[in-house]
Design an enzyme around this catalytic site. Structure first.
Site, PDB file in Angstrom:
ATOM      1  N   GLY A  35       0.804  -1.232   0.000  1.00 16.01           N
ATOM      2  CA  GLY A  35       0.000   0.000   0.000  1.00 16.01           C
ATOM      3  C   GLY A  35       0.827   1.269   0.000  1.00 16.01           C
ATOM      4  CB  VAL A  36       0.140   4.661   1.372  1.00 21.11           C
ATOM      5  CG1 VAL A  36      -0.001   4.520   2.871  1.00 21.11           C
ATOM      6  CG2 VAL A  36       0.649   6.039   1.004  1.00 21.11           C
ATOM      7  CG  ASP A  37       4.688   1.136   5.156  1.00 23.53           C
ATOM      8  OD1 ASP A  37       4.636   0.207   5.986  1.00 23.53           O
ATOM      9  OD2 ASP A  37       5.609   1.964   5.119  1.00 23.53           O
ATOM     10  N   GLY A 124      -7.147   0.568   3.791  1.00 25.47           N
ATOM     11  CA  GLY A 124      -6.711  -0.407   2.784  1.00 25.47           C
ATOM     12  C   GLY A 124      -6.572  -1.783   3.406  1.00 25.47           C
ATOM     13  CB  VAL A 125      -3.503  -3.740   4.204  1.00 20.50           C
ATOM     14  CG1 VAL A 125      -3.133  -4.945   5.042  1.00 20.50           C
ATOM     15  CG2 VAL A 125      -2.869  -3.829   2.832  1.00 20.50           C
TER      16      VAL A 125
HETATM   17  N1  APR Z   1      -1.041   7.602  -2.269  1.00 26.36           N
HETATM   18  C1  APR Z   1      -2.165   7.808  -1.535  1.00 26.36           C
HETATM   19  N2  APR Z   1      -2.906   6.817  -1.025  1.00 26.36           N
HETATM   20  C2  APR Z   1      -2.500   5.551  -1.272  1.00 26.36           C
HETATM   21  C3  APR Z   1      -1.337   5.247  -2.013  1.00 26.36           C
HETATM   22  C4  APR Z   1      -0.602   6.341  -2.528  1.00 26.36           C
HETATM   23  N3  APR Z   1       0.516   6.163  -3.244  1.00 26.36           N
HETATM   24  N4  APR Z   1      -1.217   3.888  -2.079  1.00 26.36           N
HETATM   25  C5  APR Z   1      -2.265   3.370  -1.404  1.00 26.36           C
HETATM   26  N5  APR Z   1      -3.038   4.368  -0.932  1.00 26.36           N
HETATM   27  C6  APR Z   1      -4.273   4.300  -0.159  1.00 26.36           C
HETATM   28  C7  APR Z   1      -5.058   3.011  -0.200  1.00 26.36           C
HETATM   29  O1  APR Z   1      -5.815   2.940  -1.403  1.00 26.36           O
HETATM   30  C8  APR Z   1      -5.936   3.207   1.036  1.00 26.36           C
HETATM   31  O2  APR Z   1      -7.039   4.042   0.699  1.00 26.36           O
HETATM   32  O3  APR Z   1      -3.928   4.447   1.207  1.00 26.36           O
HETATM   33  C9  APR Z   1      -5.017   3.978   1.997  1.00 26.36           C
HETATM   34  C10 APR Z   1      -4.443   3.126   3.120  1.00 26.36           C
HETATM   35  O4  APR Z   1      -4.254   1.807   2.653  1.00 26.36           O
HETATM   36  P1  APR Z   1      -2.920   0.961   3.040  1.00 26.36           P
HETATM   37  O5  APR Z   1      -1.746   1.578   2.389  1.00 26.36           O
HETATM   38  O6  APR Z   1      -3.223  -0.463   2.746  1.00 26.36           O
HETATM   39  O7  APR Z   1      -2.754   1.202   4.607  1.00 26.36           O
HETATM   40  P2  APR Z   1      -3.563   0.567   5.827  1.00 26.36           P
HETATM   41  O8  APR Z   1      -4.929   0.130   5.448  1.00 26.36           O
HETATM   42  O9  APR Z   1      -3.383   1.558   6.938  1.00 26.36           O
HETATM   43  O10 APR Z   1      -2.741  -0.764   6.156  1.00 26.36           O
HETATM   44  C11 APR Z   1      -1.444  -0.611   6.664  1.00 26.36           C
HETATM   45  O11 APR Z   1      -0.526  -2.152   5.089  1.00 26.36           O
HETATM   46  O12 APR Z   1       1.117  -1.592   3.631  1.00 26.36           O
HETATM   47  C12 APR Z   1       0.873  -2.205   4.823  1.00 26.36           C
HETATM   48  O13 APR Z   1       2.888  -1.876   6.070  1.00 26.36           O
HETATM   49  C13 APR Z   1       1.537  -1.493   5.958  1.00 26.36           C
HETATM   50  O14 APR Z   1       1.029  -3.203   7.529  1.00 26.36           O
HETATM   51  C14 APR Z   1       0.666  -1.897   7.097  1.00 26.36           C
HETATM   52  C15 APR Z   1      -0.724  -1.931   6.480  1.00 26.36           C
END
Ligand code: APR
Length: 176
Positions: A35-37, A124-125
């Site tokens: 994801g965004v991480d 997201g995740v």
């Molecule tokens: N820019 C903006 N938003 C984004 C991007 C980006 N480049 N990539 C993903 N997103 C959005 C996703 O579509 C979602 O709406 O960020 C939001 C958060 O989703 P996740 O990144 O999956 O984060 P989260 O749901 O908080 O889960 C965190 O996922 O990636 C792993 O290491 C992370 O274990 C942690 C978990």
């Protein structure tokens, strides 16, 4: 009086945002992920992981904010905050999600930032329903901004439906 006038919502890729502080929806381990991480680590480069390992060997608690340098991002700092995993709402997820936003605003304010950009943390995740997360995130940011009058906040949403949801929550909060 919550400062909803200093919040905006826009569609975009957080890794391409220009802001003093970029907020990462991290994991408690603070070692990157998907994801965004994952996107932030790819854009920032390997030095980001090295800094996280050096500064936060034990990771970061859910709801806390852990700042690092921006490395390859167009920012002054990245604020890593682990959001709650959605467990149907009975495990304190709402308070933990609000805490992510509050602690990120405080970290940015203390660092003298003038702008901070959030993703949709936990949507997201981690499975937090966006229709529940959006009003909660908007309210938490609006309330936290009261203490930091120089700070502007924005939500950078990865899809148009999500942007509409956050914008509707912001409009609702402004009109309430
Ligand atoms: N820019 C903006 N938003 C984004 C991007 C980006 N480049 N990539 C993903 N997103 C959005 C996703 O579509 C979602 O709406 O960020 C939001 C958060 O989703 P996740 O990144 O999956 O984060 P989260 O749901 O908080 O889960 C965190 O996922 O990636 C792993 O290491 C992370 O274990 C942690 C978990």
């Amino acid at each position: 009086m919550p400062a909803f006038s200093r919040i905006e919502c826009r569609r975009g890729d957080l890794t391409r945002e220009r802001a003093d502080a970029i907020v990462n929806a991290a994991s408690p381990a603070l070692r990157g992920g998907g994801g965004v991480d994952g996107a932030i680590h790819r854009a920032a480069g390997p030095e980001l992981l090295a800094e996280l390992i050096a500064r936060y060997p034990k990771g970061c608690a859910v709801g806390e904010a852990c700042p690092t340098g921006a490395h390859g991002l167009n920012a002054r700092m990245i604020i890593h905050t682990p959001g709650p995993i959605w467990r149907w709402g009975g495990a304190g997820e709402a308070e933990a999600l609000a805490a992510c936003h509050r602690s990120s605003i405080v970290a940015a304010g203390k660092a003298g930032c003038r702008s901070i950009a959030f993703p949709a943390i936990s949507c997201g995740v981690y499975g937090y329903p966006p229709d529940r997360a959006a009003p909660l995130a908007v309210r938490a940011v609006g309330e936290a901004l009261e203490d930091w009058p120089e700070l502007q906040a924005r939500f950078v949403l990865f899809s148009e439906p999500l942007r509409e949801l956050f914008q509707a929550a912001l409009d609702q909060a402004r009109g309430a």
